[in-house]
Design an enzyme around this catalytic site. Structure first.
Site, PDB file in Angstrom:
ATOM      1  CD  GLN A   1      34.342  50.302  31.689  1.00 16.12           C
ATOM      2  OE1 GLN A   1      34.975  49.204  32.033  1.00 16.12           O
ATOM      3  NE2 GLN A   1      32.920  49.818  32.153  1.00 16.12           N
TER       4      GLN A   1
ATOM      5  CE1 TYR B   1      45.460  42.504  33.678  1.00 14.34           C
ATOM      6  CE2 TYR B   1      45.856  44.618  35.324  1.00 14.34           C
ATOM      7  CZ  TYR B   1      45.637  43.090  35.450  1.00 14.34           C
ATOM      8  OH  TYR B   1      45.004  42.319  35.969  1.00 14.34           O
TER       9      TYR B   1
ATOM     10  CB  SER C   1      48.654  36.571  39.026  1.00 12.79           C
ATOM     11  OG  SER C   1      47.126  37.053  38.847  1.00 12.79           O
TER      12      SER C   1
ATOM     13  CD1 TRP D   1      42.860  38.757  41.258  1.00  6.27           C
ATOM     14  CD2 TRP D   1      40.997  39.118  39.706  1.00  6.27           C
ATOM     15  NE1 TRP D   1      42.890  37.543  40.024  1.00  6.27           N
ATOM     16  CE2 TRP D   1      41.795  37.487  39.618  1.00  6.27           C
ATOM     17  CE3 TRP D   1      40.029  39.622  38.508  1.00  6.27           C
ATOM     18  CZ2 TRP D   1      41.139  36.968  38.365  1.00  6.27           C
ATOM     19  CZ3 TRP D   1      39.725  38.151  38.104  1.00  6.27           C
ATOM     20  CH2 TRP D   1      40.229  37.449  37.526  1.00  6.27           C
ATOM     21  CB  SER D   2      37.169  40.022  41.273  1.00  5.17           C
ATOM     22  OG  SER D   2      35.951  39.146  40.439  1.00  5.17           O
TER      23      SER D   2
ATOM     24  CB  ALA E   1      32.012  37.698  41.814  1.00  8.19           C
TER      25      ALA E   1
ATOM     26  CE  LYS F   1      28.621  47.240  38.217  1.00  7.29           C
ATOM     27  NZ  LYS F   1      30.119  48.004  37.260  1.00  7.29           N
TER      28      LYS F   1
ATOM     29  CD  GLN G   1      32.292  51.604  40.408  1.00  7.08           C
ATOM     30  OE1 GLN G   1      32.645  53.006  39.156  1.00  7.08           O
ATOM     31  NE2 GLN G   1      31.913  50.758  40.023  1.00  7.08           N
TER      32      GLN G   1
ATOM     33  CD  GLU H   1      29.157  54.675  49.491  1.00  3.42           C
ATOM     34  OE1 GLU H   1      28.137  54.047  49.831  1.00  3.42           O
ATOM     35  OE2 GLU H   1      28.885  56.207  49.513  1.00  3.42           O
TER      36      GLU H   1
END
Length: 327
Positions: free
Chosen positions: A27, A54, A154, A209-210, A213, A220, A292, A295
């Site tokens: 990304q 990944y 995991s 992780w996440s 969510a 956003k 991001q 913060e």
């Protein structure tokens, strides 16, 4: 930065860590990845999370190049990889948790990350086709060789983790130290119910992780717009559909109003909520933009705002608290 022990181990990890899933090698540009890791490290983050799966190994290559260029002292950071999904090739012995793949995947991860050893090595998913004894013995071999320092799982069930612990005890091997489950205001059962025995009796650590969510708890997606976000990436339609489910959107909107009343961003409120759980060793942050990340790295300032009253308001909104059996 606050540092927490990884379960009962002596290893200390930063309460906030940084992961590369969906971003590195995919990304964002390598330059942005470099800047993000530098920002995290300078803020006291010492754990950087990765996996063979990944971006089919490209994520580890990007992170390895950054680690090499930054010239950080090896004892100042913790780096992980995970084995199961394979990297660029997906042949019969290039996936799963067989002894062959575990050993070869570790060697490949070391090469991509340009390090002599992995601090943490995770079994990325359980492998129904490989005896648990084979997996535990393979991990123990890597520990003895000094190629990994701790191993874990995991998204394993408590039963599967207990089986691995039992095998390790039976053969006097080193069992799993940590688990990496999803944990956020919508996904809570493992951390708050299923794993309680593992926390209380085996000292399992967690690298969750996440926490947002997949972004819905960042606020956003409240209006349903995904353009320019990870949910717009090809191949992630399943994640988009699950993340933007109507009931979650409704709850996210109500949580946003609560966050506004506390004068804090919803993302920081959501991450701080995860940190309140004493069984969370570290919360893995993801980011595609430097502001991001900057913060969210200030989230420790928000934790004291989560009083019993605020927690009660959050629970009333999400209504996701697991029912823990009483014996």
């Amino acid at each position: 930065m606050e540092y927490r022990r990884l379960g009962k181990s002596g290893l200390q990890v930063s309460a906030l860590s940084f992961g590369s899933w969906l971003t590195f090698g995919n990304q964002i540009s390598d330059n942005v990845a470099d800047e993000l890791m530098g920002v995290a490290y300078d803020a006291g983050v010492n754990f950087f999370d990765n996996a063979e799966g990944y971006a089919e190994g490209k994520s580890e290559i990007v992170m390895g190049n950054i680690i090499k260029s930054q010239k950080w002292e090896r004892d100042t950071f913790v780096v992980s990889s995970k084995v199961f999904f394979g990297a660029e090739r997906k042949g019969p012995n290039q996936m799963g948790l067989s002894r062959k793949h575990i050993i070869e995947a570790c060697h490949a991860a070391l090469k991509r990350l340009q390090v002599d050893y992995l601090d943490l090595y995770f079994c990325h998913r359980p492998d129904k086709n490989t005896p648990i004894e084979e997996t535990v013995f393979a991990m123990n071999t890597l520990l003895q060789q000094g190629k990994i320092l701790y191993w874990g799982t995991s998204e394993w069930s408590a039963v599967e983790i207990m089986e691995a612990i039992a095998v390790a005890k039976q053969y006097n091997l080193i069992g799993p130290t940590m688990e990496q489950p999803q944990y956020n205001l919508f996904e809570r059962n493992k951390l708050e119910n299923e794993y309680l025995h593992l926390f209380n009796n085996h000292g399992l650590g967690t690298t969750i992780w996440s926490p947002l969510a997949s972004g819905i708890l960042s606020g956003k997606y409240t209006n349903g717009g995904v353009e320019g976000t990870r949910l717009a990436l090809e191949g992630l339609e399943w994640l988009k559909d699950r993340t933007l489910a109507a009931d979650r959107m409704e709850k996210a909107t109500a949580l946003q109003e609560l966050a506004n009343s506390l004068d804090v961003p919803l993302a920081k409120l959501s991450i701080a909520w995860c940190l309140k759980n004493p069984n969370v060793s570290t919360v893995i942050l993801g980011a595609s933009k430097v502001p991001q990340l900057q913060e969210n790295l200030k989230v420790l300032d928000v934790v004291p705002l989560l009083t019993e009253e605020v927690i009660a308001k959050i629970e009333a909104i999400v209504q996701t608290k697991p029912i823990v059996p009483q014996f």
